[in-house]
Design a protein around this motif. Structure first.
Motif, PDB file in Angstrom:
ATOM      1  N   ARG A  94      17.630  78.448  23.627  1.00 53.60           N
ATOM      2  CA  ARG A  94      18.933  77.888  23.288  1.00 53.60           C
ATOM      3  C   ARG A  94      19.930  78.148  24.418  1.00 53.60           C
ATOM      4  O   ARG A  94      20.674  77.253  24.833  1.00 53.60           O
ATOM      5  N   ARG A  95      19.915  79.371  24.937  1.00 56.01           N
ATOM      6  CA  ARG A  95      20.827  79.708  26.033  1.00 56.01           C
ATOM      7  C   ARG A  95      20.431  78.998  27.329  1.00 56.01           C
ATOM      8  O   ARG A  95      21.296  78.586  28.115  1.00 56.01           O
ATOM      9  N   LEU A  96      19.130  78.866  27.561  1.00 60.60           N
ATOM     10  CA  LEU A  96      18.661  78.197  28.778  1.00 60.60           C
ATOM     11  C   LEU A  96      19.102  76.737  28.792  1.00 60.60           C
ATOM     12  O   LEU A  96      19.513  76.206  29.840  1.00 60.60           O
ATOM     13  N   ALA A  97      19.020  76.077  27.645  1.00 58.32           N
ATOM     14  CA  ALA A  97      19.473  74.688  27.552  1.00 58.32           C
ATOM     15  C   ALA A  97      20.968  74.591  27.830  1.00 58.32           C
ATOM     16  O   ALA A  97      21.439  73.630  28.460  1.00 58.32           O
ATOM     17  N   ASP A  98      21.719  75.584  27.396  1.00 61.34           N
ATOM     18  CA  ASP A  98      23.159  75.598  27.637  1.00 61.34           C
ATOM     19  C   ASP A  98      23.457  75.844  29.116  1.00 61.34           C
ATOM     20  O   ASP A  98      24.268  75.140  29.731  1.00 61.34           O
ATOM     21  N   TRP A  99      22.791  76.826  29.714  1.00 58.56           N
ATOM     22  CA  TRP A  99      23.054  77.188  31.114  1.00 58.56           C
ATOM     23  C   TRP A  99      22.675  76.078  32.080  1.00 58.56           C
ATOM     24  O   TRP A  99      23.438  75.752  32.990  1.00 58.56           O
ATOM     25  N   LEU A 100      21.486  75.515  31.919  1.00 52.91           N
ATOM     26  CA  LEU A 100      20.962  74.584  32.917  1.00 52.91           C
ATOM     27  C   LEU A 100      21.168  73.114  32.562  1.00 52.91           C
ATOM     28  O   LEU A 100      21.376  72.295  33.461  1.00 52.91           O
ATOM     29  N   LEU A 101      21.113  72.778  31.288  1.00 53.39           N
ATOM     30  CA  LEU A 101      21.209  71.375  30.899  1.00 53.39           C
ATOM     31  C   LEU A 101      22.562  71.002  30.326  1.00 53.39           C
ATOM     32  O   LEU A 101      22.826  69.830  30.068  1.00 53.39           O
TER      33      LEU A 101
END
Length: 227
Positions: A83-90
């Motif tokens: 969930r955080r990775l999608a927020d940070w990168l996408l």
């Protein structure tokens, strides 16, 4: 979520968007997401399948129960990280679950309550689905990325290496043996690189959509149930 998919209002804007993709910072964040998808997908799948297979094999004894519960907790952690990775990168804002699972093991009743909360959390099961899909997605994304880079770089490098000893470039049935042909191949490589970046951006956006559909949808379901 920021809108990186605006519709151009004129042919000039469409061309500018098409050609400008290498100069958009979001493109490189998308590529980073795709590069990470492969090792993360393998790691997630290996850890979760190993934990579940071991725990389920030991369910005939009490030793299997904590192994399964620990694996499901790891799955919840994976979902939180994704969930955080999608927020940070996408730049995809995936809805978070209303509350974390409280872990209490001080007594038999608390342990049973913790087990119930883990088993009834929607993100536990959608997280398991995400782990399986992430493995497939990571393989596809890595294959598409490597193929696009290799083909584009090969074509773009034609003018430099087309007449190098021991090097032979071919385009279909044609052998490239003149600078003019090599320059045409390089132009084709630039076009392929631009098209590939747009396709890879789409693949990355699909990864964000998948994460939001599984984790964000489960979180919204949990919020509705608590309402």
């Amino acid at each position: 979520m920021s809108d990186h998919s605006w519709s151009p209002r004129s042919p000039g804007e469409a061309l500018a968007r098409f050609v400008g993709v290498p100069f958009d910072g979001q493109t490189y964040r998308n590529l980073a997401y795709l590069l990470l998808a492969f090792p993360l997908g393998i790691a997630y799948f290996t850890v979760v399948t190993t934990g579940l297979s071991t725990g389920l094999g030991l369910l005939v004894t009490f030793a299997g129960v904590p192994v399964v519960l620990l694996t499901l907790l790891v799955t919840l952690g994976i979902g939180s990280f994704e969930r955080r990775l999608a927020d940070w990168l996408l730049d995809v804002d995936v809805a978070a679950a209303p509350a974390d699972v409280d872990l209490e093991f001080g007594s038999v009743e608390e342990a049973l309550g913790t087990t119930k909360r883990i088993l009834t959390a929607p993100t536990t099961w959608t997280g398991l689905v995400l782990v399986g899909l992430k493995f497939v997605y990571g393989v596809v994304a890595f294959t598409a990325l490597v193929t696009a880079v290799a083909l584009s770089a090969t074509l773009i490098s034609m003018p430099v290496f087309y007449d190098a000893p021991g090097v032979t470039y071919t385009l279909g049935p044609y052998v490239v043996d003149t600078l003019r042909e090599a320059a045409a191949g390089a132009g084709l490589g630039v076009l392929l690189a631009l098209v590939s970046l747009h396709v890879l951006n789409g693949v990355a956006r699909f990864g964000g959509f998948l994460t939001d559909a599984l984790l964000g949808g489960a979180a919204r379901t949990a919020e509705d149930a608590d309402a």
